[in-house]
Design a protein around this motif. Structure first.
Motif, PDB file in Angstrom:
ATOM      1  N   GLU A  71       0.844  -2.786   0.071  1.00 48.74           N
ATOM      2  CA  GLU A  71       1.370  -2.254  -1.176  1.00 48.74           C
ATOM      3  C   GLU A  71       2.853  -2.626  -1.242  1.00 48.74           C
ATOM      4  OE1 GLU A  71       1.685   1.964  -3.616  1.00 48.74           O
ATOM      5  OE2 GLU A  71       1.250   2.000  -1.488  1.00 48.74           O
ATOM      6  N   ASP A  72       3.150  -3.735  -1.875  1.00 47.60           N
ATOM      7  CA  ASP A  72       4.536  -4.195  -1.978  1.00 47.60           C
ATOM      8  C   ASP A  72       5.219  -3.556  -3.180  1.00 47.60           C
ATOM      9  OD1 ASP A  72       4.189  -5.866   0.204  1.00 47.60           O
ATOM     10  OD2 ASP A  72       3.641  -7.592  -1.029  1.00 47.60           O
ATOM     11  N   GLY A  73       6.480  -3.169  -3.013  1.00 46.87           N
ATOM     12  CA  GLY A  73       7.282  -2.643  -4.109  1.00 46.87           C
ATOM     13  C   GLY A  73       6.802  -1.315  -4.652  1.00 46.87           C
ATOM     14  N   ALA A  74       6.215  -0.475  -3.818  1.00 51.25           N
ATOM     15  CA  ALA A  74       5.702   0.822  -4.258  1.00 51.25           C
ATOM     16  C   ALA A  74       6.845   1.755  -4.629  1.00 51.25           C
ATOM     17  CB  ALA A  74       4.880   1.454  -3.152  1.00 51.25           C
ATOM     18  N   CYS A 114       7.322   5.601  -4.680  1.00 56.58           N
ATOM     19  CA  CYS A 114       6.662   6.805  -4.195  1.00 56.58           C
ATOM     20  C   CYS A 114       7.690   7.674  -3.476  1.00 56.58           C
ATOM     21  CB  CYS A 114       5.533   6.429  -3.239  1.00 56.58           C
ATOM     22  SG  CYS A 114       4.639   7.853  -2.624  1.00 56.58           S
ATOM     23  N   CYS A 115       7.597   8.980  -3.687  1.00 57.50           N
ATOM     24  CA  CYS A 115       8.454   9.927  -2.968  1.00 57.50           C
ATOM     25  C   CYS A 115       9.934   9.618  -3.171  1.00 57.50           C
ATOM     26  CB  CYS A 115       8.079   9.957  -1.486  1.00 57.50           C
ATOM     27  SG  CYS A 115       6.357  10.391  -1.208  1.00 57.50           S
ATOM     28  N   TYR A 116      10.294   9.260  -4.398  1.00 55.47           N
ATOM     29  CA  TYR A 116      11.682   8.986  -4.775  1.00 55.47           C
ATOM     30  C   TYR A 116      12.278   7.813  -4.001  1.00 55.47           C
ATOM     31  CZ  TYR A 116      11.120  13.320  -7.280  1.00 55.47           C
ATOM     32  OH  TYR A 116      10.647  14.290  -8.129  1.00 55.47           O
ATOM     33  N   ALA A 117      11.407   6.873  -3.593  1.00 55.05           N
ATOM     34  CA  ALA A 117      11.870   5.688  -2.862  1.00 55.05           C
ATOM     35  C   ALA A 117      11.067   4.468  -3.301  1.00 55.05           C
ATOM     36  CB  ALA A 117      11.714   5.905  -1.359  1.00 55.05           C
ATOM     37  N   ARG A 118      11.647   3.298  -3.077  1.00 54.89           N
ATOM     38  CA  ARG A 118      10.953   2.022  -3.258  1.00 54.89           C
ATOM     39  C   ARG A 118      10.687   1.466  -1.864  1.00 54.89           C
ATOM     40  NH1 ARG A 118      13.582  -1.971  -5.073  1.00 54.89           N
ATOM     41  NH2 ARG A 118      15.629  -1.107  -4.742  1.00 54.89           N
ATOM     42  N   SER A 119       9.428   1.115  -1.597  1.00 53.13           N
ATOM     43  CA  SER A 119       9.050   0.675  -0.257  1.00 53.13           C
ATOM     44  C   SER A 119       7.963  -0.378  -0.314  1.00 53.13           C
ATOM     45  CB  SER A 119       8.513   1.851   0.563  1.00 53.13           C
ATOM     46  OG  SER A 119       9.441   2.904   0.651  1.00 53.13           O
ATOM     47  N   ASP A 120       7.928  -1.190   0.730  1.00 49.61           N
ATOM     48  CA  ASP A 120       6.796  -2.062   0.996  1.00 49.61           C
ATOM     49  C   ASP A 120       5.969  -1.361   2.058  1.00 49.61           C
ATOM     50  OD1 ASP A 120       7.714  -4.005  -0.783  1.00 49.61           O
ATOM     51  OD2 ASP A 120       8.879  -5.015   0.775  1.00 49.61           O
ATOM     52  N   LYS A 121       4.626  -1.366   1.881  1.00 49.49           N
ATOM     53  CA  LYS A 121       3.776  -0.549   2.743  1.00 49.49           C
ATOM     54  C   LYS A 121       2.530  -1.292   3.183  1.00 49.49           C
ATOM     55  CE  LYS A 121       5.113   3.575   0.177  1.00 49.49           C
ATOM     56  NZ  LYS A 121       4.699   4.913  -0.235  1.00 49.49           N
ATOM     57  N   LEU A 122       1.986  -0.816   4.275  1.00 48.40           N
ATOM     58  CA  LEU A 122       0.644  -1.173   4.731  1.00 48.40           C
ATOM     59  C   LEU A 122      -0.077   0.147   4.982  1.00 48.40           C
ATOM     60  CD1 LEU A 122       1.537  -3.930   7.362  1.00 48.40           C
ATOM     61  CD2 LEU A 122       0.653  -4.288   5.040  1.00 48.40           C
ATOM     62  N   TRP A 123      -1.241   0.315   4.369  1.00 50.16           N
ATOM     63  CA  TRP A 123      -2.022   1.538   4.507  1.00 50.16           C
ATOM     64  C   TRP A 123      -3.283   1.262   5.309  1.00 50.16           C
ATOM     65  CZ3 TRP A 123      -0.603   6.295   2.854  1.00 50.16           C
ATOM     66  CH2 TRP A 123       0.416   6.370   1.906  1.00 50.16           C
ATOM     67  N   THR A 124      -3.741   2.265   6.035  1.00 47.25           N
ATOM     68  CA  THR A 124      -5.047   2.217   6.692  1.00 47.25           C
ATOM     69  C   THR A 124      -5.526   3.648   6.885  1.00 47.25           C
ATOM     70  OG1 THR A 124      -6.311   1.125   8.442  1.00 47.25           O
ATOM     71  CG2 THR A 124      -4.259   2.232   9.106  1.00 47.25           C
TER      72      THR A 124
END
Length: 162
Positions: A88-91, A93-103
């Motif tokens: 999940e690039d450029g998310a 969420c939670c008052y922040a911008r982040s690049d993520k990997l979920w599992t």
């Protein structure tokens, strides 16, 4: 360096802020009308709570990293663990911008690995692909499809976009 992350859903944000402020002997570093976060050094944890209407309890666990390279290095570890990995690039969420990997682990506990790249003015972006229920930005890895390319929206469950 990795920082452990815990995100809890709470029914009473003000009461929970009071409780965790006393427990951690420190005020939250971020407070919004529906969210609070403590960035603690001892223990090294990003502890967040939110009152967005979801059932109280653990929302997800995770690891926060300091760089994009550290996030990329976690990808093979997540793959080796055996769960579906959803980028999940450029998310927002939670008052922040982040690049993520979920599992998800074998019990279905959601795990978020992420690199925060900036602040955001909102808890989530309404209608964003990963805000699957309108109140959260944590996709279910079992129902989410990895995106096909970096320009496409990410991880909408059964969205058909990927």
């Amino acid at each position: 360096m990795n920082r452990f992350h815990v995100h809890l859903n709470v029914a009473d944000l003000a009461g929970s802020i009071r409780f965790y402020t006393q427990l951690f002997a420190a005020p939250p570093s971020v407070v919004k009308h529906d969210y609070a976060k403590w960035m603690l050094e001892d223990p090294r944890i990003n502890f967040a709570i939110s009152s967005t209407g979801r059932a109280p309890g653990v929302d997800h666990l995770g690891l926060q990293v300091d760089t994009a390279d550290e996030l990329a290095a976690l990808g093979p570890r997540l793959d080796a663990a055996g769960g579906s990995v959803v980028p999940e690039d450029g998310a927002v969420c939670c008052y922040a911008r982040s690049d993520k990997l979920w599992t998800e682990d074998p019990q279905g506990t959601r795990w978020e690995t992420f690199h925060t790249v900036g602040e955001a003015a909102t808890y989530h972006v309404a209608g964003a692909a990963c805000a699957t229920d309108g109140t959260t930005c944590t996709p279910g890895a079992r129902t989410a499809k990895p995106k096909a390319d970096k320009g496409a929206p990410c991880c909408a469950p059964n969205s058909g976009c990927c």
